[in-house]
Write an enzyme that holds these catalytic residues in place. Structure first.
Site, mmCIF file in Angstrom:
data_model
loop_
_atom_site.group_PDB
_atom_site.id
_atom_site.type_symbol
_atom_site.label_atom_id
_atom_site.label_comp_id
_atom_site.label_asym_id
_atom_site.label_seq_id
_atom_site.Cartn_x
_atom_site.Cartn_y
_atom_site.Cartn_z
ATOM 1 N N GLU A 32 11.916 -1.175 3.100
ATOM 2 C CA GLU A 32 11.482 0.129 3.623
ATOM 3 C C GLU A 32 10.558 0.019 4.833
ATOM 4 O OE1 GLU A 32 11.875 3.210 -0.123
ATOM 5 O OE2 GLU A 32 9.900 2.358 0.283
ATOM 6 N N GLU B 52 -0.355 2.149 -0.283
ATOM 7 C CA GLU B 52 0.571 1.480 -1.209
ATOM 8 C C GLU B 52 1.929 1.490 -0.515
ATOM 9 O OE1 GLU B 52 3.411 0.711 -2.827
ATOM 10 O OE2 GLU B 52 3.319 2.280 -4.365
ATOM 11 N N HIS C 174 7.403 -1.128 -11.370
ATOM 12 C CA HIS C 174 8.574 -0.392 -10.883
ATOM 13 C C HIS C 174 9.287 -1.142 -9.754
ATOM 14 C CE1 HIS C 174 5.877 0.880 -7.624
ATOM 15 N NE2 HIS C 174 6.942 1.294 -6.977
ATOM 16 N N ASP D 84 3.353 3.577 -13.340
ATOM 17 C CA ASP D 84 3.296 2.122 -13.216
ATOM 18 C C ASP D 84 1.822 1.728 -13.304
ATOM 19 O OD1 ASP D 84 3.218 -0.530 -12.456
ATOM 20 O OD2 ASP D 84 4.744 -0.317 -10.897
#
Length: 522
Positions: free
Chosen positions: A329, A320, A470, A227
């Site tokens: 998440e 990240e 992504h 990405d």
């Protein structure tokens, strides 16, 4: 307070001693229990003293092969019980039993679960033992062992197949229960405030194992590294702002393959501490050594909430952590934990600012394909399927031309000051429509900024009209399209909460034009 009465354990006060006659009677009952009487299945006049005799009689005199029927129809314990009760109840002929097809069997009804004969000995045996006993009795002589072994192998295969079929039924039931539980969660009231603060930090390692295992495989890291929008933004931010990193101690939370740690080292960091719980960290160790950065980068396996760093404070935290719709998440929770515990008073967190935005979508073809499709499926009405389809948020690349409103920022996150509790929120929004059409969905996406103390600021966006990433976009399909006109405002409200059963998943409730729907992102 309620009073509890103690029960006396003094056997001498209440329990009489057994007399000799009592003991004899008990012994007689035990001995008598060894002798059973088994009535024939098909005639009332005959009884036998064992199950095997009864089975043999049914086959010899009536032509009804009980083990053969079990084998032919692959009956499990329940099927066998129903068949025995059916035969006893109907007194059917051997011919009708042999003619029974492999389709619906005449004893399939649950009414045959009720014993036709109380304490029927034929119902007290194991089906596998019955078939094995029958096969042994009909087996060849001891000298001819090979056919016997083949026969037993076939029996084992049959048992395995019956077990697989039973497992398939159990898995089907489990899937139905899962759908039921999901429905209960999605229909729960999510307006009662945020879940407990620090839910991710409180997860035990075994509870979080699936999350970290998903990052143990190389493929997800390959996708992220390829990405370019993501990876080159982090690289450019660090390489173009080396004065920020020079001689600093940097913490990389969730380092993966270590790419951000190596960027930081090349940007002039004095020391980089890279932390990851997933198995990929072992590859990261090799990668760091291969690039001769082991003197600068220290890698630690573990959850940031459970380990101790080799330093008291760090100057910079990089990570990240972003997921679908930014917050999926809940990895930001771990970054904030590290910030509060390890970041120096004048320290920096990168990225330092993030936005979540919404826009209206008008794509009647996609709505027809995914939602209206269930109204008529080859002439059959399947509208009930919409209840399973609509509540699932869709992560996909949206065609820019299907966006029919100006974007509205619904949440700004300052990573240097935000609290975990603020990552669950409810906010009103208004979308200015740019086309006369039908609004069929709402799309969500996010923007990332590397701003603070940076002479060369860097940002990237996951909006539909920007280069694909992504993360794609997150689409919330509406059950009923809403007619809209150019220039008008489409008001709504969004509530974002962690799923109480899985704090890494999100429950997102949208209210638009009288429609209210809770979506699951998991």
């Amino acid at each position: 307070m309620a009073a509890y009465t103690a029960v006396s354990c003094d056997a001498g006060d209440d329990v009489p001693e057994l007399s000799d006659s009592d003991e004899e009677q008990w012994q007689s009952m035990e001995e008598g229990s060894e002798h059973i009487t088994v009535p024939c299945l098909l005639c009332d006049s005959r009884t036998f003293t064992s199950v095997s005799e009864t089975v043999q009689h049914c086959k010899t005199d009536h032509g009804v092969d009980i083990p053969g029927l079990v084998h032919k129809h692959r009956l499990d314990d329940y099927g066998y019980i129903k068949m025995i009760n059916y035969i006893r109840t109907t007194k059917c002929s051997a011919e009708s039993l042999e003619l029974a097809s492999n389709g619906p069997l005449p004893w399939d009804s649950d009414q045959y679960m009720k014993p036709a004969l109380p304490d029927d000995p034929l119902l007290l045996i194991d089906v596998e033992e019955l078939t094995e006993a029958s096969d042994v009795s009909l087996s060849p002589a001891a000298g001819d062992q090979e056919p016997l072994l083949l026969q037993r192998a076939r029996q084992a295969e049959d048992r395995a197949q019956r077990a697989e079929e039973a497992l398939a039924r159990a898995m089907d039931d489990l899937h139905k229960l899962k759908l039921l539980a999901q429905g209960l969660v999605l229909n729960a009231d999510t307006s009662r405030g945020p879940s407990r603060s620090g839910a991710i930090a409180e997860l035990r390692e075994e509870e979080d194992e699936a999350y970290f295992s998903s990052y143990g495989h190389y493929s997800i890291h390959e996708e992220m590294l390829k990405d370019k929008v993501r990876t080159e933004s982090y690289r450019d931010f660090m390489y173009h702002n080396m004065d920020v990193f020079k001689d600093k101690v940097v913490l990389d939370v969730g380092c993966g393959t270590g790419i951000l740690s190596m960027f930081a080292a090349k940007a002039g960091a004095r020391k980089v501490i890279a932390v990851d719980q997933s198995e990929i960290i072992y590859q990261a160790m090799d990668i760091v050594r291969s690039n001769k950065l082991e003197d600068t980068i220290t890698l630690i396996k573990g959850r940031i909430e459970e380990i101790d760093l080799p330093v008291e404070k760090v100057d910079i935290i990089i990570s990240e952590w972003m997921g679908y719709f930014l917050l999926f998440e809940s990895m930001l929770d771990s970054v904030l934990y590290a910030r509060d515990k390890y970041l120096a008073d004048d320290g920096l967190v990168y990225p330092d600012r993030c936005n979540i935005s919404l826009a209206a979508v008008g794509d009647t073809q996609k709505h027809s394909d995914r939602i209206a499709f269930w109204d008529d499926v080859y002439g059959f009405e399947m509208r009930c399927m919409k209840k399973a389809v609509i509540p699932e948020a869709v992560v996909e690349v949206l065609k820019p031309e299907t966006v029919i409103s100006e974007p509205a920022v619904i949440k700004t996150v300052d990573c240097g000051t935000v609290r975990v509790s603020e990552l669950e929120f409810t906010v009103d929004f208004s979308l200015k429509i740019t086309a006369c059409t039908f609004c069929t969905a709402i799309v969500g996406y996010f923007d990332i900024f590397f701003d603070k103390s940076c002479g060369n600021k860097v940002m990237f966006s996951t909006a539909p009209d920007c280069t694909k990433t992504h993360w794609k976009q997150t689409v919330f399909l509406l059950e009923n399209p809403i007619p809209v006109k150019t220039g008008e405002e489409l008001p709504g409200q969004i509530a974002v909460h962690k799923n109480r059963k899985d704090p890494r998943a999100l429950l997102i409730t949208l209210s638009v034009a009288g429609q209210k729907q809770t979506y699951s992102l998991q």
